[in-house]
Design a protein around this motif. Structure first.
Motif, PDB file in Angstrom:
ATOM      1  N   ALA A  61       0.918  -1.316  -0.143  1.00 55.41           N
ATOM      2  CA  ALA A  61      -0.005   0.007   0.046  1.00 55.41           C
ATOM      3  C   ALA A  61       0.896   1.229  -0.085  1.00 55.41           C
ATOM      4  O   ALA A  61       0.555   2.355  -0.687  1.00 55.41           O
ATOM      5  N   GLU A  62       1.760   1.282   0.954  1.00 55.00           N
ATOM      6  CA  GLU A  62       2.832   2.486   0.811  1.00 55.00           C
ATOM      7  C   GLU A  62       3.664   2.638  -0.201  1.00 55.00           C
ATOM      8  O   GLU A  62       4.201   3.781  -0.486  1.00 55.00           O
ATOM      9  N   ALA A  63       4.165   1.335  -0.844  1.00 51.86           N
ATOM     10  CA  ALA A  63       5.164   1.543  -1.859  1.00 51.86           C
ATOM     11  C   ALA A  63       4.717   1.776  -3.156  1.00 51.86           C
ATOM     12  O   ALA A  63       5.269   2.534  -3.875  1.00 51.86           O
ATOM     13  N   GLN A  64       3.212   2.048  -3.409  1.00 51.67           N
ATOM     14  CA  GLN A  64       2.627   2.736  -4.590  1.00 51.67           C
ATOM     15  C   GLN A  64       2.771   4.099  -4.621  1.00 51.67           C
ATOM     16  O   GLN A  64       3.042   4.612  -5.599  1.00 51.67           O
ATOM     17  N   TRP A  65       2.673   4.760  -3.478  1.00 54.75           N
ATOM     18  CA  TRP A  65       2.865   6.241  -3.307  1.00 54.75           C
ATOM     19  C   TRP A  65       4.487   6.476  -3.596  1.00 54.75           C
ATOM     20  O   TRP A  65       4.801   7.568  -4.147  1.00 54.75           O
ATOM     21  N   THR A  66       5.533   5.695  -3.334  1.00 54.94           N
ATOM     22  CA  THR A  66       6.756   6.038  -3.564  1.00 54.94           C
ATOM     23  C   THR A  66       7.049   5.689  -5.077  1.00 54.94           C
ATOM     24  O   THR A  66       7.797   6.539  -5.586  1.00 54.94           O
ATOM     25  N   TRP A  67       6.488   4.723  -5.459  1.00 51.86           N
ATOM     26  CA  TRP A  67       6.432   4.490  -6.944  1.00 51.86           C
ATOM     27  C   TRP A  67       5.990   5.649  -7.858  1.00 51.86           C
ATOM     28  O   TRP A  67       6.759   6.187  -8.766  1.00 51.86           O
ATOM     29  N   LEU A  68       4.791   6.137  -7.476  1.00 50.06           N
ATOM     30  CA  LEU A  68       4.341   7.381  -7.975  1.00 50.06           C
ATOM     31  C   LEU A  68       5.298   8.560  -8.039  1.00 50.06           C
ATOM     32  O   LEU A  68       5.565   9.249  -8.790  1.00 50.06           O
ATOM     33  N   LEU A  69       5.835   8.866  -6.779  1.00 51.66           N
ATOM     34  CA  LEU A  69       6.798   9.893  -6.532  1.00 51.66           C
ATOM     35  C   LEU A  69       7.892   9.664  -7.306  1.00 51.66           C
ATOM     36  O   LEU A  69       8.527  10.778  -8.003  1.00 51.66           O
ATOM     37  N   GLU A  70       8.494   8.650  -7.702  1.00 52.52           N
ATOM     38  CA  GLU A  70       9.687   8.205  -8.511  1.00 52.52           C
ATOM     39  C   GLU A  70       9.300   8.719  -9.866  1.00 52.52           C
ATOM     40  O   GLU A  70      10.002   9.611 -10.675  1.00 52.52           O
ATOM     41  N   ARG A  71       8.155   8.364 -10.173  1.00 53.62           N
ATOM     42  CA  ARG A  71       7.754   8.754 -11.677  1.00 53.62           C
ATOM     43  C   ARG A  71       7.426  10.223 -11.992  1.00 53.62           C
ATOM     44  O   ARG A  71       8.278  10.737 -13.048  1.00 53.62           O
ATOM     45  N   ILE A  72       6.614  10.965 -11.099  1.00 58.73           N
ATOM     46  CA  ILE A  72       6.239  12.098 -11.397  1.00 58.73           C
ATOM     47  C   ILE A  72       7.831  12.941 -11.246  1.00 58.73           C
ATOM     48  O   ILE A  72       7.942  14.133 -11.820  1.00 58.73           O
ATOM     49  N   SER A  73       8.729  12.692 -10.162  1.00 57.33           N
ATOM     50  CA  SER A  73       9.963  13.503 -10.230  1.00 57.33           C
ATOM     51  C   SER A  73      10.636  13.422 -11.477  1.00 57.33           C
ATOM     52  O   SER A  73      11.363  14.304 -11.659  1.00 57.33           O
ATOM     53  N   SER A  74      10.710  12.312 -12.109  1.00 56.45           N
ATOM     54  CA  SER A  74      11.456  12.382 -13.253  1.00 56.45           C
ATOM     55  C   SER A  74      10.986  13.254 -14.226  1.00 56.45           C
ATOM     56  O   SER A  74      11.791  14.067 -14.916  1.00 56.45           O
ATOM     57  N   ILE A  75       9.916  13.247 -14.478  1.00 53.35           N
ATOM     58  CA  ILE A  75       9.203  14.364 -15.543  1.00 53.35           C
ATOM     59  C   ILE A  75       9.392  15.783 -15.003  1.00 53.35           C
ATOM     60  O   ILE A  75       9.521  16.723 -15.720  1.00 53.35           O
ATOM     61  N   PHE A  76       9.377  16.053 -13.701  1.00 53.74           N
ATOM     62  CA  PHE A  76       9.563  17.432 -13.035  1.00 53.74           C
ATOM     63  C   PHE A  76      10.850  17.715 -13.424  1.00 53.74           C
ATOM     64  O   PHE A  76      11.232  18.766 -13.787  1.00 53.74           O
ATOM     65  N   VAL A  77      11.993  16.725 -13.244  1.00 54.37           N
ATOM     66  CA  VAL A  77      13.162  17.044 -13.671  1.00 54.37           C
ATOM     67  C   VAL A  77      13.579  17.580 -14.951  1.00 54.37           C
ATOM     68  O   VAL A  77      14.137  18.482 -15.382  1.00 54.37           O
ATOM     69  N   CYS A  78      13.014  16.798 -15.791  1.00 52.47           N
ATOM     70  CA  CYS A  78      13.186  17.000 -17.096  1.00 52.47           C
ATOM     71  C   CYS A  78      12.430  18.629 -17.741  1.00 52.47           C
ATOM     72  O   CYS A  78      13.044  19.129 -18.269  1.00 52.47           O
ATOM     73  N   THR A  79      11.290  18.432 -17.157  1.00 51.73           N
ATOM     74  CA  THR A  79      10.541  19.737 -17.400  1.00 51.73           C
ATOM     75  C   THR A  79      11.445  21.124 -16.842  1.00 51.73           C
ATOM     76  O   THR A  79      11.726  22.031 -17.586  1.00 51.73           O
ATOM     77  N   ASN A  80      11.955  20.996 -15.785  1.00 50.98           N
ATOM     78  CA  ASN A  80      12.717  22.034 -15.076  1.00 50.98           C
ATOM     79  C   ASN A  80      14.054  22.159 -15.911  1.00 50.98           C
ATOM     80  O   ASN A  80      14.538  23.484 -16.140  1.00 50.98           O
TER      81      ASN A  80
END
Length: 545
Positions: free
Chosen positions: A204-223
């Motif tokens: 249950a908690e690992a899914q949110w860490t998985w999501l954080l990893e994905r959206i962080s990669s997109i954020f880094v590229c955008t910035n």
């Protein structure tokens, strides 16, 4: 891999957005038809066709996703825009699949489910559940693969030199992708059935860490792409102001997503270094996390962990500390710097840096020493300015002593390790100043101005509500580009994807506190524009005489 296979994979990435649009249009309606089939019968021709079309569309997406995911491994730098479009389509499809999975789980597990719903679930073709699962898992895999590889692509973009035209088009795609990802995060965080954990077989908690990893990669590229051409951000032109507001809007959206993911149980300790740096960017950047909030506490814990690892780790940990210090130097605002000083984190980082610089090359060591000196100097410089303006009463001798010592330190030929040791002796005085500055930053009369700046940034988005969960929204990422979007009827300055977000932003997002000011500002800009046009017309008429 044969050339024909590469061509097929490239074609799959190009066709995927169109296939996803078809799925978004017909699959939800077809799911309702399965529930209605018990009342209209199997001979209901319209419903039967719709269900058949839905199965075909899902099967096509299943095939395209598999081919597109394989194509990511061999895609060239020139294929990055198509990959971004395919990834955005996957995010949209992912949301549709999660919705169907959540609805099916809710109906199947509900004692009070209607007879029609139960009959509809039983009437669903046997291949549909497996198709739904395949599409869901492939969407997640595509997102995971592309999010990770995008970092490598952007490293190549920096080395090869980014063309303005390519950067502009790609930036719009990344802004759209980040917007979609944020909406998906908020939608999933609002689900009670936790479909992500079930479909991806995560804790249950690992899914949110998985999501954080994905959206962080997109954020880094955008910035990174926003910063690829720094000249517009540094100039004083209207384009520069728009670029800064766009960057601020991306930071604000990422911070909001980070906040809800941490609330759900995501762990900054459980993600990679890039995602940790993304969290630091969002939390310490423009109008970042407020000291004392859960995000602030998580970031402080992360910084302390990085310091501990640097003290006992190897070269990789020293390099991470160096990168973190430079990130803080580039982005840290006064409230964040004062908060780091008063919490003791700045002292811990300085001590860790002092131990790590002997293991760094000369360039990195000098950058670290300069960054620390600038962070401490920010406290003294701002304090002196506020004291000169009569906003803070304090001992001017202490300020003078700190600034003179820092000036001598910056011009000193001493090695970095010795400079950091000298900074250590100045920290007690800097921390005293930081306590006064932190109290000043919390004054109520500073909040309206900061809220207005944040609202101007939100006004650049297609939906100004930062917790928008409308995963089905269509159109571009910028204000007025969303299909069916609407303006605030009062200020006419911000846009929303619908009335739900408009009402939520008024109740929870803080728009009611800035609506009047935004409206007055927009009216003033219109009047100034009209005056400028009238003056230009008068000048042209004078020249014609």
């Amino acid at each position: 891999m044969p050339a024909g296979s590469k061509n097929a994979q490239a074609a799959a990435m190009q066709a995927l957005p169109l296939a996803v649009a078809v799925v978004q249009e017909i699959v939800p309606a077809a799911a309702q038809e399965w529930g209605a089939s018990s009342t209209c019968g199997d001979d209901c021709e319209a419903g039967s066709k719709q269900r058949t079309h839905a199965l075909v569309a899902l099967a096509v997406c299943d095939s395209l996703l598999a081919s597109a995911e394989q194509g990511l491994h061999t895609a060239s730098l020139h294929g990055l825009p198509q990959c971004c479009a395919a990834l955005g389509a996957a995010v949209s499809l992912f949301a549709v699949m999660m919705q169907l999975a959540a609805n099916g789980q809710t109906q199947a597990g509900s004692v009070e489910a209607s007879a029609e719903a139960q009959a509809g679930l039983a009437a669903m073709p046997v291949q549909l559940p497996q198709l739904l699962r395949n599409v869901t898992l492939l969407c997640a895999k595509l997102w995971e693969t592309a999010s990770g590889k995008a970092i490598d692509w952007f490293a190549l973009l920096k080395l090869s030199g980014l063309q303005p035209a390519q950067g502009g088009s790609l930036l719009q795609q990344l802004l759209q992708l980040h917007c979609q990802a944020c909406r998906l995060v908020h939608w999933l965080c609002g689900c009670t059935a936790e479909p992500l954990a079930r479909e991806l077989e995560l804790e249950a908690e690992a899914q949110w860490t998985w999501l954080l990893e994905r959206i962080s990669s997109i954020f880094v590229c955008t910035n990174d792409l926003l910063l690829a051409d720094r000249s517009p951000l540094r100039s004083g032109s209207p384009a520069a102001g728009a670029a800064r507001l766009t960057q601020l809007a991306v930071f604000a959206a990422q911070l909001e997503a980070l906040t809800v993911l941490l609330q759900k149980g995501a762990s900054l300790q459980g993600v990679g270094q890039r995602s940790q740096l993304a969290a630091l960017l969002a939390a310490t950047g423009p109008h970042g996390a407020v000291p004392g909030t859960p995000v602030w506490r998580a970031v402080v814990a992360l910084l302390r962990s990085i310091c501990r690892n640097s003290n006992t780790g190897g070269q990789a940990q020293h390099d991470l500390l160096s990168t973190v210090v430079r990130v803080l130097h580039d982005l840290c605002s006064l409230p964040v710097t004062a908060g780091l000083a008063t919490s003791g984190v700045l002292a811990e980082m300085l001590a860790a840096g002092q131990r790590a610089v002997p293991f760094m090359d000369a360039t990195k060591a000098e950058c670290v020493a300069s960054a620390f000196a600038s962070l401490v100097g920010l406290l003294g410089t701002v304090y002196a300015a506020l004291h000169a303006g009569g906003l803070i009463q304090a001992d001017t001798g202490s300020i003078t002593q700190l600034l003179v010592s820092l000036k001598q330190l910056c011009t000193s030929p001493a090695p970095p390790a010795q400079q950091l040791a000298q900074l250590q002796t100045l920290l007690p005085l800097a921390m005293q100043l930081a306590e006064h500055l932190a109290a000043y930053c919390q004054q109520v009369d500073r909040q309206p101005e900061e809220q207005l700046v944040r609202a101007r940034a939100d006004a650049t988005r297609s939906c100004a509500y930062l917790r928008c969960a409308n995963v089905g929204a269509e159109g571009g990422p910028s204000a007025g580009q969303g299909l069916g979007s609407m303006r605030c009827g009062a200020c006419r300055a911000v846009w929303y994807c619908g009335t739900a977000c408009s009402h939520a932003d008024w109740r929870e997002g803080g728009h009611r506190r800035v609506c009047k000011a935004l409206g007055a500002e927009r009216q003033r800009q219109k009047e100034e524009g009209a005056q400028a046009r009238a003056a230009e017309q008068a000048q042209q008429a004078q020249q014609q005489l």
